[in-house]
Design an enzyme around this catalytic site. Sequence first.
Site, PDB file in Angstrom:
ATOM      1  N   GLU A 314       0.863  -1.396  -0.102  1.00 20.22           N
ATOM      2  CA  GLU A 314      -0.038   0.148  -0.011  1.00 20.22           C
ATOM      3  C   GLU A 314       0.790   1.183  -0.238  1.00 20.22           C
ATOM      4  O   GLU A 314       0.823   2.263   0.723  1.00 20.22           O
ATOM      5  CB  GLU A 314      -1.169   0.082   1.275  1.00 20.22           C
ATOM      6  CG  GLU A 314      -1.808  -1.206   1.178  1.00 20.22           C
ATOM      7  CD  GLU A 314      -2.895  -1.150   2.228  1.00 20.22           C
ATOM      8  OE1 GLU A 314      -2.791  -0.649   3.207  1.00 20.22           O
ATOM      9  OE2 GLU A 314      -4.001  -1.866   2.081  1.00 20.22           O
ATOM     10  N   ARG A 347       5.579  -8.177   7.910  1.00 20.07           N
ATOM     11  CA  ARG A 347       4.257  -8.239   7.407  1.00 20.07           C
ATOM     12  C   ARG A 347       4.127  -8.748   5.997  1.00 20.07           C
ATOM     13  O   ARG A 347       4.864  -8.341   5.074  1.00 20.07           O
ATOM     14  CB  ARG A 347       3.405  -7.140   7.577  1.00 20.07           C
ATOM     15  CG  ARG A 347       3.255  -6.789   9.051  1.00 20.07           C
ATOM     16  CD  ARG A 347       2.681  -5.426   9.271  1.00 20.07           C
ATOM     17  NE  ARG A 347       1.174  -5.611   9.267  1.00 20.07           N
ATOM     18  CZ  ARG A 347       0.128  -4.732   8.650  1.00 20.07           C
ATOM     19  NH1 ARG A 347       0.680  -4.096   7.625  1.00 20.07           N
ATOM     20  NH2 ARG A 347      -1.090  -5.112   8.726  1.00 20.07           N
ATOM     21  N   ASP A 388      -8.632  -8.830   3.786  1.00 21.49           N
ATOM     22  CA  ASP A 388      -8.131  -7.758   4.655  1.00 21.49           C
ATOM     23  C   ASP A 388      -9.260  -8.031   5.697  1.00 21.49           C
ATOM     24  O   ASP A 388      -9.877  -7.000   5.896  1.00 21.49           O
ATOM     25  CB  ASP A 388      -8.245  -6.364   4.139  1.00 21.49           C
ATOM     26  CG  ASP A 388      -7.382  -5.486   4.741  1.00 21.49           C
ATOM     27  OD1 ASP A 388      -7.131  -5.781   5.845  1.00 21.49           O
ATOM     28  OD2 ASP A 388      -7.532  -4.342   4.565  1.00 21.49           O
ATOM     29  N   GLU A 410      -1.978 -12.310  12.633  1.00 22.34           N
ATOM     30  CA  GLU A 410      -2.401 -10.905  12.732  1.00 22.34           C
ATOM     31  C   GLU A 410      -3.990 -10.989  12.951  1.00 22.34           C
ATOM     32  O   GLU A 410      -4.512 -11.087  11.763  1.00 22.34           O
ATOM     33  CB  GLU A 410      -1.840 -10.083  11.958  1.00 22.34           C
ATOM     34  CG  GLU A 410      -2.456  -8.641  11.878  1.00 22.34           C
ATOM     35  CD  GLU A 410      -1.502  -7.499  10.832  1.00 22.34           C
ATOM     36  OE1 GLU A 410      -0.406  -7.835  10.887  1.00 22.34           O
ATOM     37  OE2 GLU A 410      -2.380  -6.566  10.613  1.00 22.34           O
ATOM     38  N   GLU A 416     -12.507  -2.282  12.044  1.00 20.60           N
ATOM     39  CA  GLU A 416     -12.370  -1.615  10.746  1.00 20.60           C
ATOM     40  C   GLU A 416     -13.622  -1.930   9.789  1.00 20.60           C
ATOM     41  O   GLU A 416     -14.251  -1.053   9.318  1.00 20.60           O
ATOM     42  CB  GLU A 416     -11.092  -1.724  10.153  1.00 20.60           C
ATOM     43  CG  GLU A 416     -10.899  -1.151   8.506  1.00 20.60           C
ATOM     44  CD  GLU A 416      -9.727  -1.324   8.104  1.00 20.60           C
ATOM     45  OE1 GLU A 416      -8.752  -1.870   8.530  1.00 20.60           O
ATOM     46  OE2 GLU A 416      -9.463  -0.815   6.893  1.00 20.60           O
TER      47      GLU A 416
HETATM   48  C1  GCV Z   1      -2.453   0.420   8.458  1.00 22.32           C
HETATM   49  C2  GCV Z   1      -5.991  -2.010   5.383  1.00 22.32           C
HETATM   50  C3  GCV Z   1      -6.385  -0.854   6.268  1.00 22.32           C
HETATM   51  C4  GCV Z   1      -5.370   0.093   6.333  1.00 22.32           C
HETATM   52  C5  GCV Z   1      -4.136  -0.543   7.131  1.00 22.32           C
HETATM   53  C6  GCV Z   1      -3.725  -2.007   6.097  1.00 22.32           C
HETATM   54  C7  GCV Z   1      -2.665  -2.702   6.984  1.00 22.32           C
HETATM   55  O1  GCV Z   1      -5.803  -1.633   4.200  1.00 22.32           O
HETATM   56  O2  GCV Z   1      -7.517  -0.274   5.541  1.00 22.32           O
HETATM   57  O3  GCV Z   1      -5.640   1.345   7.256  1.00 22.32           O
HETATM   58  O4  GCV Z   1      -2.804   0.053   7.044  1.00 22.32           O
HETATM   59  O5  GCV Z   1      -4.740  -2.525   5.982  1.00 22.32           O
HETATM   60  O6  GCV Z   1      -2.891  -3.679   7.385  1.00 22.32           O
HETATM   61  O7  GCV Z   1      -1.504  -2.423   6.534  1.00 22.32           O
END
Ligand code: GCV
Length: 723
Positions: A314, A347, A388, A410, A416
Amino acid sequence: MNISAAQAKLFYIIGFLLVLNSNAQSLGGYDLWLGYSKIEDPAILSEYQKHTKSIFFDNHSPVLDTARKELMRGIGRLLGQPPIMHDSLSLLNTMWVSKKMNLGKDMVSALEADFERIGSEGFIIKSVTVNNKSILLITANEDLGILYGVFNLLQLMKMHKSLEGINIVDAPKIQLRMLNHWDNLDRTVERGYAGFSLWNWQKLPEYKDPRYVDYARANASIGINATVLTNVNANALVLTSAYLEKVAALAEVFRPYGIKVYLTARFSAPIEIGGLNTADPLNKDVIEWWKERAELIYKVIPDFGGFLVKANSEGQPGPQNYGRSHVDGANMLANALRPFNGIVIWRAFVYSEEDATDRAKQAFKEFVPYDGKFLDNVLVQVKNGPIDFQPREPFHPMFGTMPNTPLVMEFQITQEYLGFSSHLVFLPKLFEEVLDAETYRKGKNATVAKVIDGSLFNKKISGMAGVANIGNDLNWTGHPFAQGNWYGYGRLAWNPYLSSETVAEEWLRLTYSNNSEFVEAVKKIMIISREAVVNYMTPLGLHHLMDTGHHYGPGPWVSDLSRPEWNPTYYHKADKEGIGFDRTPSGSNATSQYASEIAKIFNYPETCPEEYLLWFHHLPWDYKLKNGAILWDAIALKYQEGVYGVEEMIRIWEQARTYISVDQFNEVRMLLEIQLKEAKWWRNACLLYFQTFSGRELPPGVELPDENLEFYQSLKFPYAPGN
Ligand code: GCV
């Protein structure tokens, strides 16, 4: 302001009545599961008084002193008077708290097998006979075991369990039991729904908010022993001297509770704070820079745990920016930390915009070929499912597929994708489903839990991480029942084989009330809550239907984002013919990443468990399910079932009214009202949208939406939290 003596007395009486009325929890939930109110039952009280009349508490150390303080506080409040503690043994003692090394030879040899089982963090609570006298013994090999034993005893007492003939031998099955805070240095929390970050960087290191101690107590009481303070979308500044001093102050507060501090390492830190022009992990200046940084960190925080790294995911920088691999990046950092026994947690949450096939396959594809190539102080952290943190995902196929690499689980405790902090969703039910899943990677009974605890492949290090749901809200987690998710996560990190029902019951008793009628009723709410959210958001294997960016509410229609795999339409693939993602060999073939025993089941709609149906299959709207319903009707009825689930939760909550305070009751009642409103919103918006493809009427039994699709599509939430 001056108040008269009479007024003061009145306030005192009101305060006292409030405390009485609020059962175990006080201060709006600040106490979490650690509130101690006096035991009223005379029989239980007298049994506990007998056992704790005179306590021999051996030795001093920072952790033992914490244990001693906790024991005094807990027993003092539960029994209404502080216990009498002795530093030296006497014939009068009714309870001993002592490490193995200070017990007599006979006692040690009688307990030898137990001591072997409990390792460095476990404990024994046992009723033993010494000189014909019954003694309540808490013992352990190390200090931390004593602290955990003390918390365990207090929890048993809070639950009014008899201590007669007690014999508990317990130890954590997972070594690293971590919280991951996605906290930014400006105190915002990514995906945080409970206020701002607890860490007041501005006032640290001098000002140590007493709340840090309460945070540490809560974690230690459930066995959490590690905390990553900062967001995985990392800021390199936290690795500068000025911030490290602040981190050291937090580490100092947490140390007596057995909690080690970790930080997220931004891969480009050598450029951003080191003045280098590259962060290439094979560049010798970069290697040197990280070595020096590690030395600096350990100078100020001698027991620093290590780094958690999100790289090439990301938009975060990583070794691939320089044509290097995850192994190159992770091992370079691992080498820097190795002299200090630090670890790297790397990760596996990666997916690339260039790979158009299937996001669900990418982490496996990138990481599995590296099995065995990471240094032994590297762990790879894998989300529970391949996309996710959705309300339901099949387990991540990496579990069981990297026998030579320790994999950390994890989980996401912050909600979320599960209604933020306004929905009551008991997550241990979700965690349990993943942990119990069969990987078939070493025959039958090769569950995900066995991969994680290291027993399947004899791993030296094991770990579980939970993305924290904690903020500076008075009650820490926003929704009072979200405390149960923090608690439940900790319990499952300690023992991934515990049942979610056991955990729910413990939490309710410790937090609200010991009354069995209350517990039975409210436990039901917790247990049904997970399936309810799956049904009203993403039933039958649908996933990633939420609105964009903030992830608040439904947005199945979103299709215009720059990266294809950010669009909900990429995941549900609804068209005139049908709906769902074909991940079988005729589609993306993601099923081939599972053991053949499982792939074989997932590959056919007839054998695929219905809860994963549309995760793995694209099926026609009139596809017949096992119960004879056609797919369109089944989807609609599931959405309706989700709404009914919340209505049922509200009905059951009514029964709680008589057992808890008015405030406690109303708080949850109002939140359930939001949950119901949003469950209907999800149902209506998704069904109206999918109906544009199915072209079919809603089946009988499904309530008609009160707005049209355009209305739901027009809703905007620029200030939704956590973004
Ligand atoms: C911390 C998802 C979440 C992001 C998060 C990402 C991750 O995409 O929306 O906010 O980033 O996971 O786990 O790295």
